[in-house]
Scaffold this motif. Structure first.
Motif, short mmCIF file in Angstrom:
data_model
loop_
_atom_site.label_atom_id
_atom_site.label_comp_id
_atom_site.label_asym_id
_atom_site.label_seq_id
_atom_site.Cartn_x
_atom_site.Cartn_y
_atom_site.Cartn_z
N ILE A 2 -48.77 -35.82 13.02
CA ILE A 2 -48.22 -35.47 11.72
C ILE A 2 -47.87 -36.75 10.94
N SER A 3 -47.84 -36.65 9.62
CA SER A 3 -47.46 -37.77 8.78
C SER A 3 -45.93 -37.79 8.67
N PHE A 4 -45.30 -38.84 9.23
CA PHE A 4 -43.84 -38.88 9.28
C PHE A 4 -43.23 -38.94 7.89
N VAL A 5 -43.83 -39.77 7.00
CA VAL A 5 -43.28 -39.92 5.65
C VAL A 5 -43.40 -38.61 4.88
N LYS A 6 -44.57 -37.96 4.98
CA LYS A 6 -44.81 -36.70 4.26
C LYS A 6 -43.86 -35.62 4.74
N GLU A 7 -43.71 -35.50 6.08
CA GLU A 7 -42.84 -34.46 6.63
C GLU A 7 -41.37 -34.75 6.34
N PHE A 8 -41.00 -36.03 6.33
CA PHE A 8 -39.62 -36.38 6.00
C PHE A 8 -39.29 -35.98 4.56
N ARG A 9 -40.24 -36.24 3.64
CA ARG A 9 -40.03 -35.85 2.24
C ARG A 9 -39.91 -34.34 2.11
N ARG A 10 -40.75 -33.62 2.85
CA ARG A 10 -40.71 -32.16 2.78
C ARG A 10 -39.37 -31.63 3.29
N ILE A 11 -38.90 -32.17 4.41
CA ILE A 11 -37.61 -31.73 4.96
C ILE A 11 -36.47 -32.16 4.05
N ASN A 12 -36.55 -33.36 3.47
CA ASN A 12 -35.51 -33.82 2.55
C ASN A 12 -35.41 -32.93 1.33
N LEU A 13 -36.57 -32.42 0.86
CA LEU A 13 -36.58 -31.49 -0.28
C LEU A 13 -35.80 -30.23 0.07
N ILE A 14 -36.05 -29.69 1.25
CA ILE A 14 -35.36 -28.47 1.67
C ILE A 14 -33.87 -28.74 1.86
N VAL A 15 -33.55 -29.89 2.44
CA VAL A 15 -32.14 -30.25 2.64
C VAL A 15 -31.41 -30.29 1.30
N GLN A 16 -32.03 -30.90 0.29
CA GLN A 16 -31.38 -31.02 -1.02
C GLN A 16 -31.33 -29.68 -1.75
N LYS A 17 -32.44 -28.97 -1.78
CA LYS A 17 -32.52 -27.73 -2.55
C LYS A 17 -31.67 -26.63 -1.96
N TYR A 18 -31.56 -26.59 -0.66
CA TYR A 18 -30.83 -25.49 -0.02
C TYR A 18 -29.44 -25.90 0.44
N SER A 19 -28.92 -27.00 -0.10
CA SER A 19 -27.55 -27.44 0.20
C SER A 19 -27.33 -27.58 1.71
N TYR A 20 -28.35 -28.06 2.39
CA TYR A 20 -28.25 -28.24 3.84
C TYR A 20 -27.24 -29.35 4.12
N ASN A 21 -26.33 -29.15 5.05
CA ASN A 21 -25.28 -30.11 5.32
C ASN A 21 -25.83 -31.32 6.06
N LYS A 22 -25.95 -32.46 5.38
CA LYS A 22 -26.57 -33.65 5.97
C LYS A 22 -25.75 -34.22 7.11
N SER A 23 -24.43 -34.07 7.04
CA SER A 23 -23.58 -34.60 8.12
C SER A 23 -23.85 -33.88 9.43
N TYR A 24 -24.06 -32.55 9.35
CA TYR A 24 -24.40 -31.80 10.55
C TYR A 24 -25.76 -32.25 11.11
N LEU A 25 -26.72 -32.46 10.20
CA LEU A 25 -28.06 -32.87 10.63
C LEU A 25 -28.01 -34.24 11.28
N LEU A 26 -27.25 -35.16 10.69
CA LEU A 26 -27.10 -36.49 11.26
C LEU A 26 -26.42 -36.44 12.61
N CYS A 27 -25.40 -35.61 12.71
CA CYS A 27 -24.68 -35.44 13.99
C CYS A 27 -25.62 -34.90 15.06
N LEU A 28 -26.48 -33.96 14.68
CA LEU A 28 -27.44 -33.38 15.62
C LEU A 28 -28.40 -34.45 16.13
#
Length: 575
Positions: A2-28
């Motif tokens: 998989i393309s790491f940069v492409k998938e990171f951007r895709r996940i970052n979009l979902i994190v931002q758009k859906y108010s995903y809690n970044k602190s929880y994700l970082l902790c995980l």
């Protein structure tokens, strides 16, 4: 891979758009990294044990090795529980938020784009796959980091032996490229077929009475079998590719490579290039390296498969709502050159007319002329293909349709009731309505007497889609519900078509008298129900052909007069 940069951007979009809690994700992610590092410590303790205790006979190190193993065990247990708690919390929280956002997006967009099966798949399956995708992606990154740490440890032990062991690893990923492509294609076909199946199943269960009455049981059974034969074939094909992928990697990395390394390592021990302790611990780490490769191979296949779902979810994210959330709609409704078609069939062609504020406007015409489509377009249920609709002085597309519909009450031909009590169905219109307001609405809709005659009265359950009520009773209950809303605009599409003449007359009288401060739009094929309208718009050949009051149209429109005489049996004195 998989393309790491492409998938990171895709996940970052979902994190931002859906108010995903970044602190929880970082902790995980940090917890997973710490857990992987802890799991890499036992081979080092094993090295100390063999080299210092067994080979050198130094018993002092034995105490440190035992304490070390106990600490590793406790730390592993603690972080395993912590990981499970964090992962479950993030998954539940994210799944709930993303489902709410998708449902909100569905409400704000015309729902003609998707069928029931596909909408269900978006809200349930695709959301679950998106959550799993993020978890798998973090696992992939952690495994890649662990892989790098193990390689560094192995290089520290023996550069030559490490280089030999790493030669065949790139081949693993090259050989999985073909199977991953096949897995993706099969998954796309499976999703499309499963959406068709769910739509068929939903319609069959909803219409089982019609199926029985038309003796279509055999046809439905055969179609059901055909769906599952197709789905089973795709499911088996998908798993064959997966097992081929996994089997090849296991055979090459676990069997052939490991056997070759023991042979080469034995020669290096005999020639005193490395020690026995280094060989044993090195092979332990190589086994861990193989686990990482197998895990990343599996995760890569899962990520490729789940990309289909995450792309579907992403479609909703890319629909921007550059609209105002104003909930104070008022003024005339002006249609300017509005056209609409279903597939290649034109249902509305270049329609322009005005519905004046606080007026009573009726739209009439034969079946199939596009009258109901006008109502759905105004409500935002159908998209505006051509032209525009102005409310007040603002294009209705500039309003958030979710909020604009809060100003519009409607009873459409396909309006439904829920499988709950009469009271709960009515309160969907206005959750804050008082008992007196509920009964007033029921009286205006001419259904109060029926409800009072029931043993449970307002708490009577009406069955799925109101199956326990007749067609006329359903319509009156729907009218009572919309009366409770007190909206600025009221749109009724064949809302009294199932009522008898006397009840229809009383209900229509109540609608007009009790909604004088509303803009009223009634769509009907029964001209007798709309003769009191301030303005009657006649549709023919999917266009507006004329408009006026009932008396004006009787005098000036041959088509309207023919419709009137056909319906009343030529009793012209009624006009």
């Amino acid at each position: 891979m998989i393309s790491f940069v492409k998938e990171f951007r895709r996940i970052n979009l979902i994190v931002q758009k859906y108010s995903y809690n970044k602190s929880y994700l970082l902790c995980l992610i940090l917890s997973k990294i710490v857990f992987e590092v802890i799991e890499l410590l036992p081979p080092l303790l094993y090295l100390v044990f063999i080299k210092n205790v067994i080979e050198e006979g130094n018993a002092t190190y034995l105490k440190f090795v035992v304490i070390g193993y106990c600490c590793v065990f406790l730390a592993e247990s603690l972080f395993k529980v912590l990981l499970q708690v964090i992962e479950n919390k993030i998954s539940c929280m994210f799944e709930l938020k993303i489902q709410c956002k998708i449902l909100e997006s569905i409400c704000r967009n015309p729902n003609s784009e998707f069928d029931t099966g596909e909408l269900k798949q978006r809200v349930e399956d695709d959301v679950q796959q998106t959550v799993l995708y993020i978890n798998d992606y973090t696992d992939y990154l952690v495994n890649l980091l662990g892989f790098g740490i193990v390689v560094l440890i192995m290089l520290k032990m023996s550069i030559l032996f490490t280089m030999i062991s790493l030669i065949l690893i790139p081949i693993s990923f090259l050989c999985t490229k073909y199977t991953n492509k096949k897995i993706t294609n099969t998954q796309v076909l499976y999703r499309e077929k499963y959406a068709e199946y769910e739509d068929f199943l939903f319609e069959s269960l909803r219409s089982f009475r019609e199926i029985k009455s038309n003796r279509l049981e055999q046809e439905c059974t055969e179609r059901f079998d055909s769906f599952w034969k197709a789905l089973s074939g795709l499911f088996i094909r998908n798993h064959i590719y997966w097992f081929l992928n996994r089997g090849f990697i296991a055979f090459k990395d676990v069997f052939l490579t490991k056997m070759a390394l023991f042979f080469i390592g034995g020669i290096m021990v005999i020639q005193k290039i490395i020690s026995v302790s280094i060989l044993l611990v090195f092979m332990d780490y190589y086994e861990k390296l193989t686990e990482y490769i197998l895990s990343m191979t599996d995760l890569n296949a899962q990520l490729v498969k789940r990309q289909v779902s995450i792309k579907k979810v992403q479609e909703f994210l890319e629909k921007e709502h550059n609209t105002t959330k104003s909930c104070c709609l008022n003024g005339n409704i002006v249609l300017k050159h509005v056209s609409h078609k279903y597939e290649n069939e034109m249902v509305i062609e270049d329609c322009s007319f005005t519905i004046k504020e606080h007026s009573y406007t009726a739209i009439v015409g034969a079946s199939g002329e596009g009258k109901s489509t006008i109502a759905r377009i105004i409500l935002g249920i159908e998209p505006i293909a051509e032209g525009k609709i102005i409310v007040g002085n603002t294009n209705i597309n500039n309003y958030d349709r979710y909020y604009s519909r809060k100003n519009m009450g409607a009873v459409l031909q396909n309006s439904g009731l829920f499988n709950v009590s009469i009271r709960e169905n009515l309160l969907f219109g206005n959750p804050n309505a008082t008992e007196q307001q509920i009964w007033d609405a029921c009286k205006n809709a001419q259904i109060a007497e029926l409800i009072l005659a029931l043993p449970e009265k307002l708490d009577t359950l009406i069955g799925e889609k109101g199956i326990k009520l007749s067609g006329g009773q359903k319509q009156r209950l729907l009218l009572a519900r919309v009366f409770l809303q007190k909206n600025s605009y009221l749109i009724l599409d064949e809302a009294v078509s199932a009522l008898d003449s006397n009840t229809e007359h009383v209900v229509m009288k109540n609608i007009i008298e009790n909604n004088q401060h509303q803009t009223l739009l009634i769509i009907s094929h029964k001209l007798s129900s709309i003769i009191d309208a301030d303005d009657i718009i006649l549709f023919h050949d999917h266009k507006v052909v004329t408009r006026g009051t009932h008396k004006q149209l009787i005098a000036n429109s041959t088509l309207y007069k023919q419709l009137w005489e056909t319906q009343i049996g030529g009793k012209k004195n009624d006009c």
